[in-house]
Design a protein around this motif. Structure first.
Motif, mmCIF file in Angstrom:
data_model
loop_
_atom_site.group_PDB
_atom_site.id
_atom_site.type_symbol
_atom_site.label_atom_id
_atom_site.label_comp_id
_atom_site.label_asym_id
_atom_site.label_seq_id
_atom_site.Cartn_x
_atom_site.Cartn_y
_atom_site.Cartn_z
ATOM 1 N N ASP A 365 0.826 -1.216 0.000
ATOM 2 C CA ASP A 365 0.000 0.000 0.000
ATOM 3 C C ASP A 365 0.855 1.259 0.000
ATOM 4 O OD1 ASP A 365 -2.253 -1.536 0.000
ATOM 5 O OD2 ASP A 365 -2.606 -1.382 2.164
ATOM 6 N N VAL A 366 1.960 1.213 0.742
ATOM 7 C CA VAL A 366 2.824 2.387 0.827
ATOM 8 C C VAL A 366 3.442 2.717 -0.521
ATOM 9 C CG1 VAL A 366 4.994 3.232 1.819
ATOM 10 C CG2 VAL A 366 3.290 2.171 3.289
ATOM 11 N N HIS A 367 3.670 1.711 -1.364
ATOM 12 C CA HIS A 367 4.358 1.923 -2.631
ATOM 13 C C HIS A 367 3.407 1.900 -3.829
ATOM 14 C CE1 HIS A 367 7.728 0.862 -0.010
ATOM 15 N NE2 HIS A 367 8.526 1.452 -0.884
ATOM 16 N N THR A 368 2.087 1.964 -3.604
ATOM 17 C CA THR A 368 1.126 1.855 -4.699
ATOM 18 C C THR A 368 0.187 3.054 -4.695
ATOM 19 O OG1 THR A 368 1.189 -0.554 -4.548
ATOM 20 C CG2 THR A 368 -0.670 0.411 -5.730
ATOM 21 N N ASP A 369 -0.087 3.581 -5.885
ATOM 22 C CA ASP A 369 -1.087 4.640 -6.036
ATOM 23 C C ASP A 369 -2.484 4.023 -5.885
ATOM 24 O OD1 ASP A 369 -2.161 7.249 -6.865
ATOM 25 O OD2 ASP A 369 -2.775 6.159 -8.663
ATOM 26 N N PRO A 370 -3.308 4.509 -4.982
ATOM 27 C CA PRO A 370 -4.583 3.839 -4.702
ATOM 28 C C PRO A 370 -5.581 3.908 -5.859
ATOM 29 C CG PRO A 370 -4.427 5.935 -3.498
ATOM 30 C CD PRO A 370 -3.080 5.669 -4.079
ATOM 31 N N LEU A 371 -5.498 4.918 -6.726
ATOM 32 C CA LEU A 371 -6.475 5.042 -7.810
ATOM 33 C C LEU A 371 -6.154 4.118 -8.969
ATOM 34 C CD1 LEU A 371 -8.920 6.497 -9.054
ATOM 35 C CD2 LEU A 371 -7.316 8.212 -9.957
ATOM 36 N N ARG A 378 7.110 6.795 -3.946
ATOM 37 C CA ARG A 378 7.977 5.949 -3.114
ATOM 38 C C ARG A 378 8.502 4.770 -3.937
ATOM 39 N NH1 ARG A 378 3.885 7.077 0.780
ATOM 40 N NH2 ARG A 378 4.626 8.294 2.560
ATOM 41 N N SER A 379 7.606 4.169 -4.695
ATOM 42 C CA SER A 379 8.025 3.045 -5.548
ATOM 43 C C SER A 379 9.057 3.512 -6.578
ATOM 44 C CB SER A 379 6.794 2.468 -6.244
ATOM 45 O OG SER A 379 7.154 1.444 -7.130
ATOM 46 N N LEU A 380 8.827 4.732 -7.159
ATOM 47 C CA LEU A 380 9.773 5.272 -8.130
ATOM 48 C C LEU A 380 11.143 5.510 -7.496
ATOM 49 C CD1 LEU A 380 10.330 6.569 -10.932
ATOM 50 C CD2 LEU A 380 9.527 8.736 -9.945
ATOM 51 N N ASP A 381 11.157 6.127 -6.292
ATOM 52 C CA ASP A 381 12.437 6.400 -5.634
ATOM 53 C C ASP A 381 13.170 5.111 -5.290
ATOM 54 O OD1 ASP A 381 11.861 9.074 -5.800
ATOM 55 O OD2 ASP A 381 11.094 9.255 -3.748
ATOM 56 N N GLY A 434 9.848 -6.499 -15.778
ATOM 57 C CA GLY A 434 10.784 -5.738 -14.961
ATOM 58 C C GLY A 434 10.626 -4.240 -15.041
ATOM 59 N N ASP A 435 9.728 -3.743 -15.900
ATOM 60 C CA ASP A 435 9.530 -2.298 -16.036
ATOM 61 C C ASP A 435 8.790 -1.728 -14.827
ATOM 62 O OD1 ASP A 435 10.753 -2.540 -18.464
ATOM 63 O OD2 ASP A 435 8.884 -2.578 -19.629
ATOM 64 N N VAL A 436 8.957 -0.426 -14.614
ATOM 65 C CA VAL A 436 8.381 0.225 -13.431
ATOM 66 C C VAL A 436 7.474 1.376 -13.883
ATOM 67 C CG1 VAL A 436 8.840 1.354 -11.224
ATOM 68 C CG2 VAL A 436 10.465 -0.350 -12.125
ATOM 69 N N PRO A 437 6.156 1.121 -14.076
ATOM 70 C CA PRO A 437 5.226 2.213 -14.394
ATOM 71 C C PRO A 437 4.746 2.883 -13.101
ATOM 72 C CG PRO A 437 4.073 0.125 -14.533
ATOM 73 C CD PRO A 437 5.500 -0.210 -14.150
ATOM 74 N N CYS A 438 4.776 4.218 -13.070
ATOM 75 C CA CYS A 438 4.404 4.952 -11.856
ATOM 76 C C CYS A 438 3.508 6.135 -12.216
ATOM 77 C CB CYS A 438 5.642 5.490 -11.127
ATOM 78 S SG CYS A 438 6.794 4.227 -10.608
ATOM 79 N N ARG A 439 2.635 6.476 -11.287
ATOM 80 C CA ARG A 439 1.868 7.722 -11.392
ATOM 81 C C ARG A 439 2.552 8.751 -10.492
ATOM 82 N NH1 ARG A 439 -4.100 9.173 -8.964
ATOM 83 N NH2 ARG A 439 -4.357 11.187 -10.016
ATOM 84 N N VAL A 440 3.020 9.853 -11.103
ATOM 85 C CA VAL A 440 3.802 10.824 -10.337
ATOM 86 C C VAL A 440 3.064 12.133 -10.103
ATOM 87 C CG1 VAL A 440 6.009 9.872 -11.076
ATOM 88 C CG2 VAL A 440 4.890 11.628 -12.468
ATOM 89 N N GLY A 441 1.876 12.302 -10.712
ATOM 90 C CA GLY A 441 1.096 13.529 -10.522
ATOM 91 C C GLY A 441 -0.349 13.260 -10.861
ATOM 92 N N GLY A 442 -1.137 14.331 -11.089
ATOM 93 C CA GLY A 442 -2.543 14.157 -11.409
ATOM 94 C C GLY A 442 -2.751 13.303 -12.636
ATOM 95 N N GLU A 443 -2.300 13.790 -13.833
ATOM 96 C CA GLU A 443 -2.410 13.030 -15.065
ATOM 97 C C GLU A 443 -1.036 12.708 -15.641
ATOM 98 O OE1 GLU A 443 -2.664 17.385 -16.386
ATOM 99 O OE2 GLU A 443 -3.130 16.144 -14.648
ATOM 100 N N GLU A 444 0.011 12.785 -14.796
ATOM 101 C CA GLU A 444 1.383 12.560 -15.234
ATOM 102 C C GLU A 444 1.866 11.187 -14.784
ATOM 103 O OE1 GLU A 444 3.779 15.702 -13.819
ATOM 104 O OE2 GLU A 444 2.630 17.293 -14.784
ATOM 105 N N PHE A 445 2.505 10.448 -15.697
ATOM 106 C CA PHE A 445 2.999 9.106 -15.432
ATOM 107 C C PHE A 445 4.462 9.035 -15.877
ATOM 108 C CE2 PHE A 445 -1.509 8.901 -15.923
ATOM 109 C CZ PHE A 445 -1.956 7.961 -15.009
ATOM 110 N N LEU A 446 5.193 8.093 -15.291
ATOM 111 C CA LEU A 446 6.596 7.885 -15.656
ATOM 112 C C LEU A 446 6.851 6.388 -15.689
ATOM 113 C CD1 LEU A 446 9.326 9.316 -16.228
ATOM 114 C CD2 LEU A 446 9.845 9.008 -13.795
#
Length: 521
Positions: A365-371, A378-381, A434-446
C-alpha cells in the motif's frame, strides 16, 4: 525502569492483584448497594413525612384563615346594624382582637378608607384615610379579602384580612379588617414555629409570588426567593415533595402544600445530611458482617489464580518476543490445558500469521497509487535507488494526458478518474515484467525501462501512444497522450537530470502538436 517494573509485575502477580481488586470491588459494591438502599428508604420516609406535615400545617393554616374570615364577617354584620355608634366601634374591634387572639390588630374603616376605630388603640392613625395596598384592594373589590404582604401605615409588615360592612339596606359602609404581623409574634408564628424535629428541620411559608411570609429567621421574612424549584411548584399550585437544594445551597428534603384559601405554600424541610446520619453506624455493622466472607473469597480466588497462571504466563512470555522467528514454535509447545488458554494460544498463532500478511500488505500500500494501482513516488524512488546502486542503465518515459483538464471540466472528476485508470491499464499492457510504471502527478505518469536503450524505449513509447489513441475511454471516447524519452547514463550522469530531460521532451511533444513521442538527442 519500565523493563524492571514489567519484570516484577508478571502475569501471575497481575492476576492475583486483579483478583484482590475484584474482591475489594465486590465488597465496596455490597457496601454501596446497602448504603443506597438504606439511604433511599430514609430519604423516601423523610420526604413522605415532610409532605404529610406540610399538608397538615397547610390545612391548619387554611382552617385558621377561614375562621378569621368568619369572625370578621360576623363583626361586619353587627357593625352594619350599629354603624354610626362610636362606642360600638371600639367595643367590637376590642372584642374581635381579644376574644380569639387571631389578629395582632383590628381596625374599622368607612367607605372612604378613614380609620374609625383600632384595637389596640392607635391615635396616630385614627381619622387617617389609608391608602395601603391591602385596604385599597379590599375597598375596590367590596368582598372578603386576604391581602398580599405589605408594609402597613404603622410600619409593620402584615397580611390584612378584611370583610366588607354593609347596611341592612345593602349600602356599602366600609370594612373591618384584622392584621397579622409577619415579623413579630403572632398566631401564625405560633402555629408554624413548633416543628416536630429539632435537628435543623424547619418550616417556612411563601406567597404565590415567591415572597417569604413566615421563616424561623425573622429577618428573612419579606424576602423574595428565586431559583428554588419547590417554590416554583408552589407558585403553580402544586403539592408534593422532592429532594432539592435550598436558596442557601444546602441539600434538603422538602415537603410542600398549598393553603387553598390564600395560595400560600407551606414548606417543611430537613437537611439531607441529618436524614442520612444514622447510616454511618449501620454501614459499620454491614462491614463486620461481610468481612469474613470476603476474606474466604480472597483465599479461594488466590488459589484459582495460581492454577491458571502457568500456561498464561508462558504465553505472555512468548508475546514479549513476537518478532522472534522462534516464537511461533515456542507457542506451539505451551500446554494449554483449559479452554481459555487454548483459545488464547490459537489466537496468538493466528495473530502472528495476520501480522506477517499485514506487513506485506502495508508495504504494498505504501508503494502503490490507490487510484490506478501503479507505483507511486515511493516506488519510483526505490527503483531509482536500486538501479543506481546496481549501476543498471535505464530509459525514462514521461507520459501526460492531452487536454485532461478539459475532460475534468466537461465530464467531472469521476469520469476523469476512470480515464486515469484506463490509461494505467494501457501502461500495464505495454510494460514488461521488470519495467516500473508509476503515477507521479494528477495526469502525469513515468515509466522506467531497466536495461533498455533509447531506441527501444522510443518504440515502446510509440506503441503506447497508438494503443491509447485507439482505446475507447469511458464517457469520453478517444484521448491522446504526449510522451518524452531520455536515457541514463547516456543523456546525463545525474538521474535527476535524466528525469528532467524526459519531462522536457514531454513538453516539447506538447508544443509540437501533442499526441506524439519526443526523444532527447
Amino acid at each position: 525502569m519500565t523493563k524492571l517494573f514489567l519484570h516484577k509485575i508478571d502475569l501471575r502477580r497481575l492476576i492475583l492483584v486483579l483478583t484482590i481488586v475484584s474482591a475489594l470491588v465486590s465488597l465496596a459494591n455490597t457496601m454501596q448497594a446497602s448504603y443506597l438502599v438504606q439511604s433511599r428508604q430514609l430519604i423516601d420516609s423523610a420526604l413522605e413525612s415532610n409532605a404529610a406535615y406540610a399538608a397538615k400545617l397547610a390545612n391548619s393554616t387554611n382552617d385558621f384563615i377561614e375562621q378569621a374570615q368568619q369572625q370578621l364577617a360576623y363583626s361586619a354584620a353587627l357593625l352594619g346594624k350599629n354603624f354610626g355608634d362610636e362606642a360600638a366601634y371600639a367595643a367590637e374591634v376590642d372584642r374581635l382582637r381579644l376574644q380569639t387572639d387571631s389578629f395582632n390588630s383590628v381596625m374599622l374603616l368607612d367607605s372612604r378608607g378613614e380609620v374609625l376605630a383600632t384595637s389596640p388603640e392607635n391615635q396616630s392613625i385614627m381619622g387617617m384615610t389609608l391608602q395601603t395596598p391591602g385596604v385599597r384592594a379590599a375597598m375596590e373589590e367590596k368582598k372578603p379579602a386576604i391581602s398580599t404582604p405589605y408594609i402597613s401605615a404603622a410600619g409593620n409588615f402584615i397580611v390584612f384580612i378584611s370583610s366588607p360592612v354593609w347596611s341592612p339596606t345593602g349600602k356599602y359602609l366600609g370594612l373591618i379588617g384584622g392584621s397579622i404581623y409577619l415579623r413579630q409574634p403572632s398566631i401564625l408564628n405560633r402555629l408554624l414555629a413548633s416543628h416536630y424535629h429539632k435537628d435543623g428541620s424547619y418550616v417556612y411559608v411563601v406567597s404565590h409570588d415567591h415572597q417569604l411570609i413566615y421563616h424561623p429567621q425573622s429577618d428573612r421574612v419579606g424576602d423574595y426567593v428565586q431559583g428554588n424549584t419547590v417554590i416554583d411548584k408552589i407558585a403553580k399550585g402544586l403539592n408534593g415533595s422532592e429532594e432539592t437544594v435550598n436558596s442557601r445551597q444546602v441539600p434538603v428534603l422538602a415537603g410542600y402544600a398549598v393553603v387553598q384559601s390564600t395560595g400560600w405554600g407551606v414548606v417543611a424541610q430537613r437537611p439531607k445530611a441529618q436524614t442520612l446520619a444514622p447510616i454511618e453506624s449501620l454501614m459499620q455493622r454491614v462491614i463486620f458482617k461481610t468481612l469474613p466472607i470476603t476474606l474466604i473469597s480472597l483465599l479461594v480466588i488466590w488459589w484459582c489464580a495460581r492454577q491458571i497462571s502457568r500456561p498464561l504466563r508462558l504465553l505472555a512470555n512468548s508475546a514479549q518476543s513476537m518478532d522472534d522467528t522462534t516464537t511461533e514454535d515456542r507457542i506451539q509447545t505451551v500446554n494449554s490445558w483449559y479452554f481459555e488458554a487454548q483459545e488464547l494460544k490459537r489466537i496468538m498463532l493466528l495473530g502472528i500469521g495476520l501480522l506477517k500478511n499485514n506487513i506485506r500488505r502495508l508495504h504494498a500500500d505504501v508503494h502503490t497509487d490507490p487510484l490506478t494501482g501503479l507505483g507511486n513516488r515511493r516506488s519510483l524512488d526505490a527503483a531509482l535507488t536500486e538501479f543506481q546502486t546496481a549501476n543498471l542503465p535505464f530509459a525514462a518515459v514521461s507520459v501526460d494526458i492531452d487536454f485532461f483538464k478539459k475532460i475534468n471540466d466537461t465530464y467531472g472528476h469521476d469520469v476523469g478518474d476512470q480515464v486515469l485508470q484506463s490509461l494505467a491499464n494501457c501502461l500495464k499492457e505495454v510494460c514488461r515484467a521488470g519495467d516500473v510504471p508509476c503515477r507521479v502527478g494528477g495526469e502525469e505518469f513515468l515509466i522506467l525501462l531497466p536495461g533498455t536503450d533509447k531506441h527501444a524505449a522510443a518504440q515502446m513509447a510509440e506503441r503506447l501512444r497508438r494503443q491509447v489513441e485507439a482505446a475507447d475511454m469511458p464517457m469520453v471516447g478517444n484521448i491522446t497522450v504526449s510522451l518524452g524519452v531520455a536515457h541514463w547514463p547516456d543523456d546525463a550522469k545525474s538521474i535527476a537530470a535524466v528525469l528532467k530531460l524526459a519531462d522536457d521532451m514531454l513538453y516539447q511533444a506538447k508544443r509540437g502538436g501533442r499526441n506524439r513521442v519526443a526523444v532527447f538527442e
